[in-house]
Design an enzyme around this catalytic site. Structure first.
Site, PDB file in Angstrom:
ATOM      1  N   HIS A   1       0.818  -1.208   0.000  1.00 41.94           N
ATOM      2  CA  HIS A   1       0.000   0.000   0.000  1.00 41.94           C
ATOM      3  C   HIS A   1       0.856   1.264   0.000  1.00 41.94           C
ATOM      4  CE1 HIS A   1      -3.482   2.488   1.683  1.00 41.94           C
ATOM      5  NE2 HIS A   1      -3.971   1.915   0.604  1.00 41.94           N
TER       6      HIS A   1
ATOM      7  N   LYS B   1       3.259   4.383  -1.181  1.00 38.88           N
ATOM      8  CA  LYS B   1       3.366   5.301  -2.312  1.00 38.88           C
ATOM      9  C   LYS B   1       4.690   6.046  -2.157  1.00 38.88           C
ATOM     10  CE  LYS B   1      -1.321   5.024  -1.568  1.00 38.88           C
ATOM     11  NZ  LYS B   1      -1.773   3.803  -0.974  1.00 38.88           N
TER      12      LYS B   1
ATOM     13  N   ASP C   1      16.408  10.929  -8.724  1.00 38.87           N
ATOM     14  CA  ASP C   1      17.823  11.309  -8.639  1.00 38.87           C
ATOM     15  C   ASP C   1      18.345  11.315  -7.210  1.00 38.87           C
ATOM     16  OD1 ASP C   1      18.027  11.560 -11.377  1.00 38.87           O
ATOM     17  OD2 ASP C   1      17.619  13.710 -11.378  1.00 38.87           O
TER      18      ASP C   1
ATOM     19  N   HIS D   1      -9.646  10.711   0.861  1.00 34.19           N
ATOM     20  CA  HIS D   1      -8.708   9.588   0.898  1.00 34.19           C
ATOM     21  C   HIS D   1      -7.450   9.939   1.681  1.00 34.19           C
ATOM     22  CE1 HIS D   1      -5.951   6.512  -1.065  1.00 34.19           C
ATOM     23  NE2 HIS D   1      -6.993   5.762  -0.714  1.00 34.19           N
TER      24      HIS D   1
ATOM     25  N   LYS E   1      -4.732  10.563   4.609  1.00 32.61           N
ATOM     26  CA  LYS E   1      -4.401   9.888   5.861  1.00 32.61           C
ATOM     27  C   LYS E   1      -3.473  10.821   6.641  1.00 32.61           C
ATOM     28  CE  LYS E   1      -4.336   6.590   2.336  1.00 32.61           C
ATOM     29  NZ  LYS E   1      -5.667   6.108   2.355  1.00 32.61           N
TER      30      LYS E   1
END
Length: 490
Positions: free
Chosen positions: A227, A229, A234, A408, A410
């Site tokens: 889950h 992200k 670089d 959405h 958190k």
């Protein structure tokens, strides 16, 4: 006939108990699975085979078998070199209560150092992105400017219009000689096949499903999703938060409409921690093509131009350990609150320890507010969210339904100095089953900004009181109670 049914019921119950108890798990999840296996004979065992099994020893070893000491030492040296270089060149970051934030957060910093081996990342510059348009505009621009390497990890990477656009940028950079690696979750990116990433591989890039070395029926599991992200470009620019890659995150899905999420873009030493976690995830997912975890190209020196004043820690958690690091961080944040604790989460399904922490804070005079969506994306999960929202409201916790699309984000804001932004929801799944990543922030300006965003969202939200919950229909309340019984395995 009755005797036969009783015998079958006894056999089913016995097998259910043996099946569930043969693997160690917490008592709440144990009883929830027994309930499923007994009440839904045959079908319950099929569900369990996909969603109830623990993480295999092979996958556990993929994580636990990695030596991180050299990488951690390299990161510590880079941060120390940046400190010394800053002193030599007279660089002094703006004060603005940074030390005050660290004083309140010291126990939290120590907690993460002990249970997650996560160092305090200093000298960070952080920007919040709260709309899909802002997030993807920044992300695409940074990707196009990449010179050496791009590392992306998303739960969802859909093969829709936006997904093709992001992939095509990655293909273009790979053709230009940039090293590109992509990790995606096989279930979260359902519908996105290996063929979708074929142009990237043809250009010299790499893409791998998280911890999925073979996609067979026997190996398939609904639990233990990636889950996280994470984006690192670089070794200098990092992203972490709630957005995934897909058209719905730009508000193009009629079902959800406007998509409200929170992501952050950072430069500074915190990027090293994001990079480290990506490298570990990649090497566990594709051990045949490992990435060098101490390579200078992934951990470049921290230039003064990229430094800021914010302190933070990048914290990960997952089923490879029993420490539940992000949950522990949430609880400690709640415990540290003296004035306010404002939370945004799409799924509100706290376990007993988190529920008690919220209840204690509210009863201690802390202004506890929790904002959840007004609509479900997973109906059964949403009924459990409604149940817990109603229960928490009884203790004086203010519950809000966000009504301008789907929430959405958190996030958690505590008092004037502390905050958290990441991928982890306030639910059993994020605490125990998913691989998650959060940034815990120790900076007054960042905390004030997130509090301001929360206040803005209040203008398009409705407060739910004990009275309004009591007016819910009986059928709705029944569904909420049923969902609550299965909350530990949702």
């Amino acid at each position: 006939m009755l005797t036969t049914l009783l015998v079958l019921l006894m056999i089913n119950t016995t097998v259910a108990v043996i099946t569930v108890f043969r693997e160690p798990r917490d008592i709440a999840a144990t009883w929830a699975w027994i309930l499923v296996l007994i009440l839904i004979p045959v079908l319950g065992f099929i569900i369990y085979s996909f969603a109830g099994r623990k993480l295999s020893q092979r996958r556990l070893f993929a994580y636990q078998g990695q030596d991180t000491s050299a990488m951690n030492e390299k990161i510590a040296d880079l941060i120390q070199e940046a400190d010394e270089r800053g002193k030599r060149e007279g660089f002094v970051p703006h004060f603005n209560e940074t030390q005050a934030s660290l004083v309140q957060a010291q126990s939290l910093v120590t907690l993460f150092q002990n249970i997650n081996q996560t160092s305090l990342a200093t000298k960070n510059r952080v920007k919040f992105l709260t709309s899909g348009r802002a997030f993807f505009d920044h992300l695409k621009e940074d990707l196009r400017q990449a010179e050496k390497n791009i590392n992306l990890e998303f739960y969802t990477f859909y093969s829709d219009k936006l997904g093709h656009e992001i992939r095509d940028i990655l293909v273009e950079r790979a053709r230009a000689g940039v090293e590109v690696h992509v990790i995606y979750d096989a279930l979260g990116s359902f519908g996105t096949t290996k063929r979708f990433f074929a142009p990237l591989r043809a250009a010299g890039g790499h893409a791998a499903p998280f911890l999925k070395r073979r996609l067979t029926l026997i190996d398939f599991q609904l639990n233990f999703r990636d889950h996280r992200k994470i984006v690192v470009i670089d070794g200098k620019i990092g992203y972490v938060g709630g957005f995934n890659i897909g058209d719905q995150y730009l508000g193009r899905d009629k079902k959800f409409g406007h998509w409200r999420d929170t992501h952050l873009r950072m430069t500074g030493s915190g990027v090293y921690s994001l990079q480290a976690h990506f490298l570990l995830d990649w090497n566990a997912s594709d051990p045949k093509r490992p990435m060098a975890v101490t390579s200078d190209c992934y951990f470049p020196p921290l230039s003064l131009a990229l430094q800021g004043k914010s302190n933070l820690q990048i914290v990960t958690s997952g089923p490879e350990t029993d420490d539940e690091q992000i949950k522990m961080g949430y609880i400690r944040l709640i415990q540290l609150a003296k004035k306010r604790c404002w939370i945004q989460t799409p799924y509100l399904i706290p376990d007993d320890s988190t529920f008690d922490a919220l209840r204690i804070a509210a009863n201690s005079g802390v202004d506890v507010r929790i904002m959840v969506p007004c609509m479900p994306d997973h109906p059964f999960v949403y009924r459990a969210t409604q149940y817990y929202a109603a229960q928490l409201a009884k203790y004086g916790i203010k519950i809000y339904y966000y009504k301008n699309g789907f929430l959405h984000a958190k996030t958690m804001v505590v008092d004037d100095h502390l905050a958290s932004v990441g991928s982890a929801n306030l639910d059993f799944r994020s605490f125990k089953l998913n691989f998650e990543v959060n940034a815990f922030l120790y900076d007054s300006d960042l905390a004030h900004h997130l509090a301001h965003v929360f206040k803005q969202d209040l203008t398009v939200s409705s407060e739910q009181t004990v009275t309004s919950f009591a007016q819910q229909g009986r059928w709705l309340v029944f569904k909420q109670y049923v969902a609550r019984l299965l909350a530990p395995i949702l």
